[in-house]
Every structure is written in C-alpha cells, then in structure tokens.
Write a protein that holds these residues in place. Structure first.
Motif, PDB file in Angstrom:
ATOM      1  N   ASN A 117      14.837  -4.127   5.910  1.00 39.44           N
ATOM      2  CA  ASN A 117      14.703  -5.512   5.587  1.00 39.44           C
ATOM      3  C   ASN A 117      13.196  -5.686   6.053  1.00 39.44           C
ATOM      4  OD1 ASN A 117      15.234  -8.096   4.946  1.00 39.44           O
ATOM      5  ND2 ASN A 117      16.585  -8.330   6.705  1.00 39.44           N
ATOM      6  N   MET A 118      12.490  -6.833   5.259  1.00 38.62           N
ATOM      7  CA  MET A 118      11.417  -7.461   5.630  1.00 38.62           C
ATOM      8  C   MET A 118      11.173  -8.419   6.575  1.00 38.62           C
ATOM      9  SD  MET A 118       9.045  -6.674   1.966  1.00 38.62           S
ATOM     10  CE  MET A 118       9.943  -8.223   1.355  1.00 38.62           C
ATOM     11  N   SER A 119      10.194  -8.367   7.348  1.00 38.85           N
ATOM     12  CA  SER A 119       9.814  -9.763   8.086  1.00 38.85           C
ATOM     13  C   SER A 119       9.389 -10.890   7.059  1.00 38.85           C
ATOM     14  CB  SER A 119       8.807  -9.718   8.996  1.00 38.85           C
ATOM     15  OG  SER A 119       7.745  -8.953   8.489  1.00 38.85           O
ATOM     16  N   LYS A 120       9.591 -11.895   7.319  1.00 38.41           N
ATOM     17  CA  LYS A 120       9.221 -13.163   6.522  1.00 38.41           C
ATOM     18  C   LYS A 120       7.583 -13.066   6.108  1.00 38.41           C
ATOM     19  CE  LYS A 120      12.907 -16.382   7.306  1.00 38.41           C
ATOM     20  NZ  LYS A 120      13.136 -17.770   7.840  1.00 38.41           N
ATOM     21  N   GLY A 151      16.078  -9.909   1.180  1.00 33.57           N
ATOM     22  CA  GLY A 151      17.506  -9.483   1.865  1.00 33.57           C
ATOM     23  C   GLY A 151      17.381  -7.986   1.900  1.00 33.57           C
ATOM     24  N   MET A 152      18.315  -7.503   2.581  1.00 35.80           N
ATOM     25  CA  MET A 152      18.598  -6.099   2.742  1.00 35.80           C
ATOM     26  C   MET A 152      18.804  -5.319   1.603  1.00 35.80           C
ATOM     27  SD  MET A 152      20.903  -4.296   5.752  1.00 35.80           S
ATOM     28  CE  MET A 152      20.170  -5.052   7.034  1.00 35.80           C
ATOM     29  N   GLY A 153      17.897  -4.112   1.498  1.00 36.09           N
ATOM     30  CA  GLY A 153      18.114  -3.234   0.346  1.00 36.09           C
ATOM     31  C   GLY A 153      18.619  -1.764   0.857  1.00 36.09           C
ATOM     32  N   VAL A 154      19.449  -1.254  -0.051  1.00 38.05           N
ATOM     33  CA  VAL A 154      19.991   0.186   0.272  1.00 38.05           C
ATOM     34  C   VAL A 154      19.014   1.268  -0.235  1.00 38.05           C
ATOM     35  CG1 VAL A 154      21.901   1.523   0.257  1.00 38.05           C
ATOM     36  CG2 VAL A 154      22.268  -0.878   0.381  1.00 38.05           C
ATOM     37  N   GLY A 155      18.778   2.358   0.618  1.00 33.67           N
ATOM     38  CA  GLY A 155      18.145   3.560   0.256  1.00 33.67           C
ATOM     39  C   GLY A 155      18.617   4.693   0.655  1.00 33.67           C
ATOM     40  N   PHE A 156      18.097   5.955   0.607  1.00 29.66           N
ATOM     41  CA  PHE A 156      18.739   7.293   0.945  1.00 29.66           C
ATOM     42  C   PHE A 156      17.343   8.308   1.470  1.00 29.66           C
ATOM     43  CE2 PHE A 156      17.015   8.305  -3.273  1.00 29.66           C
ATOM     44  CZ  PHE A 156      16.479   9.649  -3.167  1.00 29.66           C
ATOM     45  N   GLU A 157      17.744   8.997   2.196  1.00 33.78           N
ATOM     46  CA  GLU A 157      16.966  10.193   2.512  1.00 33.78           C
ATOM     47  C   GLU A 157      17.486  11.332   2.848  1.00 33.78           C
ATOM     48  OE1 GLU A 157      16.987   8.793   7.530  1.00 33.78           O
ATOM     49  OE2 GLU A 157      16.507   7.294   6.195  1.00 33.78           O
ATOM     50  N   LYS A 180       1.857  -3.477   9.313  1.00 36.66           N
ATOM     51  CA  LYS A 180       1.687  -4.104   8.128  1.00 36.66           C
ATOM     52  C   LYS A 180       2.031  -3.425   6.905  1.00 36.66           C
ATOM     53  CE  LYS A 180      -1.483  -7.733   9.948  1.00 36.66           C
ATOM     54  NZ  LYS A 180      -2.753  -8.407   9.718  1.00 36.66           N
ATOM     55  N   MET A 181       2.793  -3.844   5.843  1.00 35.18           N
ATOM     56  CA  MET A 181       2.772  -3.057   4.558  1.00 35.18           C
ATOM     57  C   MET A 181       1.596  -2.991   3.903  1.00 35.18           C
ATOM     58  SD  MET A 181       6.856  -4.632   3.628  1.00 35.18           S
ATOM     59  CE  MET A 181       7.057  -3.577   2.119  1.00 35.18           C
ATOM     60  N   PHE A 235      -0.352  -7.988   2.339  1.00 32.01           N
ATOM     61  CA  PHE A 235       1.070  -8.124   2.463  1.00 32.01           C
ATOM     62  C   PHE A 235       1.538  -7.918   4.077  1.00 32.01           C
ATOM     63  CE2 PHE A 235       5.529  -7.489   1.423  1.00 32.01           C
ATOM     64  CZ  PHE A 235       5.708  -8.312   0.223  1.00 32.01           C
ATOM     65  N   PRO A 236       1.390  -8.860   4.742  1.00 27.86           N
ATOM     66  CA  PRO A 236       1.552  -8.788   6.101  1.00 27.86           C
ATOM     67  C   PRO A 236       2.924  -8.812   6.560  1.00 27.86           C
ATOM     68  CG  PRO A 236       1.148 -11.117   5.685  1.00 27.86           C
ATOM     69  CD  PRO A 236       0.817 -10.384   4.344  1.00 27.86           C
ATOM     70  N   CYS A 237       3.839  -8.315   5.765  1.00 24.15           N
ATOM     71  CA  CYS A 237       5.257  -8.344   6.292  1.00 24.15           C
ATOM     72  C   CYS A 237       5.423  -6.633   6.859  1.00 24.15           C
ATOM     73  CB  CYS A 237       6.180  -8.256   5.014  1.00 24.15           C
ATOM     74  SG  CYS A 237       6.175  -9.820   4.211  1.00 24.15           S
ATOM     75  N   LYS A 238       6.379  -6.687   7.778  1.00 25.68           N
ATOM     76  CA  LYS A 238       6.676  -5.367   8.546  1.00 25.68           C
ATOM     77  C   LYS A 238       8.283  -5.352   8.061  1.00 25.68           C
ATOM     78  CE  LYS A 238       3.702  -6.309  12.257  1.00 25.68           C
ATOM     79  NZ  LYS A 238       3.508  -6.426  13.755  1.00 25.68           N
ATOM     80  N   MET A 239       8.509  -3.842   7.856  1.00 20.21           N
ATOM     81  CA  MET A 239       9.622  -3.672   7.307  1.00 20.21           C
ATOM     82  C   MET A 239      10.673  -2.597   8.493  1.00 20.21           C
ATOM     83  SD  MET A 239      10.840  -1.117   4.146  1.00 20.21           S
ATOM     84  CE  MET A 239      10.700  -2.265   2.890  1.00 20.21           C
TER      85      MET A 239
END
Length: 220
Positions: A52-55, A64-70, A195-196, A200-204
């Motif tokens: 999820n990212m900050s605003k 919104g929350m996204g789904v990934g894998f690792e 920051k991303m 694009f100053p959002c944080k994940m």
C-alpha cells in the motif's frame, strides 16, 4: 588473608565449572565431545505480499492495497546452544536473504507494479526454540516499474511513474516459526522510509507472508 584467598579460589572454580558445563555432552562416534555451538542454515523461500502507498499530497489517486509475490533464498546463523541441547539452540540469530519481489499498489487508474531485488538483514530473538521475533533493515534494489503514467481519480492530472526506480530502505518487523525438520513460516511488516521517486513522494509499506525450508549446512 586465607579467607580472601579461599574465596577467590572458590569463585574461580565456580566460573571454570560454569564454562565447562556450558557445552552439551554430545559425543561423536569416536567419543569426542562436540563443542560446536552455532549452526549455519540455507534454503529457499516463497511468499505473497500486500502493498500500500501513502497518500499523494497533490492528487487523489484512489490508492488501494495490491497483491504481489516474492521468491529467493534465506541464510541463517543461529548462535549458541542451551545446556543439554543441540547446537543452534541459543536465543540469538541473524538471517540474511536475497529475493525477487513484485510489489503492487492499486490506483483508480492503473495498478503500479514495482519489481525489486530485496536484501533483508534481520536480527532474530528466539522466544522459544521454534518461535522467533525478527527486526532489521531491508534494502530494495529496483529492477523495473510500470506503467509510465497514471492519472488521478478525477482524470485531471497526469503523473509520471516510469521513473519509480529509486532504491528503497524499509524497516522490517516480523515473527517466524521453524520446525525441527527445517520448514519455516514468517509474517512481516515492512515500513517504507524512502520516497518512491523525487516527483512521486509516496512511500510504500508491505505486509509479507512466506514459507520456506532451511537445511543445516554447517556447525561452528
């Protein structure tokens, strides 16, 4: 004077006895006591993550929350041994990992997908032999990002995202379970600090759930 000498001698005897019995009495096939106390383990890991990212302060992206894998490998050094137990049963350990991760975040336009090589360096404290809490930094080396552009919720602002390739550092907190045969499972919360991108100053931040298998490689 004699009393002081006897007291010092008694203290030294107790200290020597404590260190002598700090090792397990395990013996190999030749009858030689095994004094190795730490274990090095190595194995694969696989998991799913929820990002999820900050605003974004200048626009409403409808995050919104996204789904990934690792997936990758984990190496663990478990220090010390408890009295009467095998090597690698002490309270402290260190775990170093390297894995490929896809982190995804939803927006009202297109989902953002970031691919990283992630390297956590975690200190582990074993509350009980099979359960540990872990904490430390995770360094994220960017590999790719998509898409190149997204729009805000009102479709008024176009925001470039193709350069979301800055190195990220996260603080990782988690809990891990390990069975005697090598299977392990972990749950972690990774707090984004960077920051991303400059524009694009959002944080994940990321929640990750992993399973894996650790094989005993060597004792020290």
């Amino acid at each position: 004077m004699k009393k002081k000498f006897l007291f010092v001698l008694l203290a030294l005897s107790c200290a020597f006895s404590s260190s002598a019995f700090a090792y397990d009495d395990d013996e190999d096939s030749t009858g030689v006591q095994d004094r190795r106390s730490s274990v090095f383990k190595l194995g694969p890991k696989l998991g799913v993550n929820f990002s999820n990212m900050s605003k974004f302060k200048d626009a409403d992206l409808g995050q919104g929350m996204g789904v990934g894998f690792e997936a990758g490998i984990a190496a663990q050094l478990h220090f010390g041994r408890k009295r009467g137990a095998d090597a690698g049963t002490g309270p402290l350990g260190v775990q170093l990992e390297a894995f490929y991760a896809v982190n995804a975040a939803k927006t009202s336009d297109k989902n953002i997908s970031l691919k990283y090589l992630q390297v956590p360096v975690l200190l582990k404290y074993f509350v009980i032999p099979n359960l540990s809490i872990e904490a430390g930094p995770t360094i994220c080396f960017p590999l790719s990002a998509s898409p190149d552009m997204i729009s805000d919720k009102a479709n008024l602002v176009n925001i470039p995202t193709g350069n979301l390739k800055a190195k990220d550092v996260k603080i990782t907190l988690g809990v891990s379970y390990e069975s005697k045969v090598g299977f392990y499972a972990s749950a972690r919360y990774n707090i984004g600090l960077s920051k991303m991108a400059e524009d694009f100053p959002c944080k994940m931040s990321v929640i990750s759930l992993n399973v894996g298998w650790l094989f005993n490689i060597a004792k020290f």
